[in-house]
Enzyme design. Structure first.
Site, PDB file in Angstrom:
ATOM      1  N   CYS A 134       5.886  -2.146  -2.380  1.00 10.35           N
ATOM      2  CA  CYS A 134       4.980  -3.692  -0.957  1.00 10.35           C
ATOM      3  C   CYS A 134       5.517  -2.896   0.216  1.00 10.35           C
ATOM      4  O   CYS A 134       4.453  -2.342   0.439  1.00 10.35           O
ATOM      5  CB  CYS A 134       6.555  -3.630  -1.129  1.00 10.35           C
ATOM      6  SG  CYS A 134       6.782  -5.610  -0.827  1.00 10.35           S
ATOM      7  N   HIS A 135       5.773  -3.071   1.655  1.00 10.19           N
ATOM      8  CA  HIS A 135       6.231  -2.559   2.513  1.00 10.19           C
ATOM      9  C   HIS A 135       6.016  -1.126   2.969  1.00 10.19           C
ATOM     10  O   HIS A 135       5.804  -0.835   3.503  1.00 10.19           O
ATOM     11  CB  HIS A 135       6.797  -3.365   3.909  1.00 10.19           C
ATOM     12  CG  HIS A 135       6.229  -4.486   4.187  1.00 10.19           C
ATOM     13  ND1 HIS A 135       7.045  -6.001   3.579  1.00 10.19           N
ATOM     14  CD2 HIS A 135       5.343  -5.795   4.340  1.00 10.19           C
ATOM     15  CE1 HIS A 135       6.323  -7.234   3.791  1.00 10.19           C
ATOM     16  NE2 HIS A 135       5.404  -6.807   4.083  1.00 10.19           N
ATOM     17  N   GLU A 165       1.389 -11.299   3.276  1.00  9.09           N
ATOM     18  CA  GLU A 165       1.826 -11.861   4.306  1.00  9.09           C
ATOM     19  C   GLU A 165       2.000 -12.546   4.781  1.00  9.09           C
ATOM     20  O   GLU A 165       2.763 -13.624   5.920  1.00  9.09           O
ATOM     21  CB  GLU A 165       1.653  -9.743   5.373  1.00  9.09           C
ATOM     22  CG  GLU A 165       2.279  -9.909   6.807  1.00  9.09           C
ATOM     23  CD  GLU A 165       3.664  -9.424   6.506  1.00  9.09           C
ATOM     24  OE1 GLU A 165       4.992  -9.845   6.320  1.00  9.09           O
ATOM     25  OE2 GLU A 165       3.556  -8.227   5.715  1.00  9.09           O
TER      26      GLU A 165
END
Length: 229
Positions: A134-135, A165
């Protein structure tokens, strides 16, 4: 038995928004559970060491599985998240893999942390695995290979998508978009459908797209361990 270093954030609040952030709990839980069941050892590290906040949004009922609740109620696990190693005190030579968890906070403390970059680079150069979800994939941006080139250049990688996002309405709040940042480093960015589990492995770099993908990343990591044993 392998040793894996799980990276978590020290950022507990958006610097530019009155909103809490921190570790997205499931991204640690679903990765760690797979590796521990295989008999591997897990250590936890953050840029500054000590406490990592849990993103409260990751604790909402629609985000928490039975497994997440099991770990959330496990005092030993939660104490480890409260007493992480500092990146500056880690001996990278001890580890066979590094895994960057996500949560939006990581976008402010992962990318420019030279200690984390050096740890990951050393693990990779020693034949180990660099992984993220993910991030957390933002943590891979500035890692260099032995030649001083971006580690992810010309490799298939994934991470939180621009469309995911935008769906959260945070595309103008974060300092950069994860997908764009990975592409800017020469990565061959790939993705699955939004919000579905998706992971990709390329030359010992393993990445997952979103919060649903931690277990898929772990499965790929285990596969590489089993292949190289």
């Amino acid at each position: 038995m392998k040793k894996i270093l799980v990276v978590v954030t020290n950022v507990s609040k958006y610097p530019n928004l009155e909103r809490a952030t921190g570790l997205w709990l499931g991204e640690a839980v679903h990765f760690v559970d797979v590796l521990q069941k295989e008999g591997h050892k897990i250590d936890y590290v953050s840029p500054k060491g000590g406490y990592t906040a849990i993103d409260p949004h990751s604790l909402q009922a629609d985000q928490m599985s039975e497994l997440d609740w099991k770990y959330y109620e496990d005092r030993t696990f939660m104490n480890k998240l409260g007493t992480t190693l500092a990146a500056s005190e880690v001996n990278a030579a001890e580890y066979d893999a590094i895994y960057y968890t996500g949560g939006h906070g990581v976008m402010w403390d992962y990318p420019d942390d030279e200690n984390l970059q050096n740890i990951a680079s050393t693990i990779y150069q020693n034949g180990g695995i660099v992984s993220a979800v993910c991030h957390g994939s933002a943590g891979l941006m500035n890692i260099k290979d032995a030649a001083g080139e971006p580690l992810i250049a010309n490799k298939k990688v994934t991470g939180f998508t621009n469309t995911e996002e935008a769906a959260l309405g945070l595309e103008n709040t974060v300092p950069f978009l994860t997908e764009d940042a990975l592409v800017s480093q020469g990565a061959n960015y790939v993705k699955g459908d939004d919000w579905t589990a998706f992971a990709v492995a390329d030359h010992r770099v393993v990445t997952g797209q979103n919060p649903a993908s931690g277990g898929a990343v772990a499965t790929e990591v285990v596969s590489i361990f089993n292949t190289t044993n």
